[in-house]
Design a protein around this motif. Structure first.
Motif: not given
Length: 166
Positions: A15-20, A57-59, A67-70
């Motif tokens: 659940d830390q995709a945004e922080a990463a 999050l696409a980045f 892509t980062a996935l929670n």
């Protein structure tokens, strides 16, 4: 219409995709979040995430799309895959090594490899080392390789001395 690459790595986080992603885009130049998708009611019995929480999050990291996935705790990173950072010089090696390794497990650091605080493995590789490993003179390459085996963060000057037989 923008050109999209055919292959985009997807990084699965609990659940830390945004922080990463915030951590990574703070380290690499020319980096940004390009899109965010959120969980809704659909599939809630499966994913268990509150509606409105971040799903993906696409980045971009220096132009490379990810892509980062929670996705929950079902999967964890391991050393079977790593991201390799091509470094021009020792200053870049030092920057990426120190920034990505901050808060990561020290025991995972060896031969230019490290794990970040989220468990993702990285290889911080100077171009000079790659040139040494690909040199036609196998004896020189082996000396540099042997020197690398004794290092955590790679030291270009020490690798060059070993390569040169000094």
């Amino acid at each position: 219409m923008p050109i999209h690459p055919r292959i985009t790595p997807c990084l699965w986080f609990d659940d830390q995709a945004e922080a990463a992603v915030d951590f990574y885009i703070g380290i690499f130049p020319n980096s940004r979040i390009t899109a965010i998708s959120r969980y809704g009611e659909a599939g809630r019995a499966i994913h268990g995430r509150p509606p409105g929480s971040i799903m993906t999050l696409a980045f971009e990291l220096d132009g490379q799309l990810f892509t980062a996935l929670n996705g929950g705790p079902a999967f964890r990173f391991n050393e079977a895959i790593s991201l390799q950072v091509d470094c021009h010089d020792q200053d870049e090696v030092d920057h990426y090594w120190n920034a990505l390794g901050a808060g990561g497990p020290v025991e995972a650091q060896q031969c230019g490899w490290l794990k970040d605080r989220f468990g993702l493995s990285w290889q911080i590789v100077p171009r000079a080392m790659m040139a040494m490993m690909q040199a036609q003179d196998g004896e020189k390459s082996q000396r540099a390789f042997q020197a690398m085996l004794g290092m955590k963060k790679l030291d270009i000057a020490a690798l060059q001395r070993a390569f040169d037989g000094d």
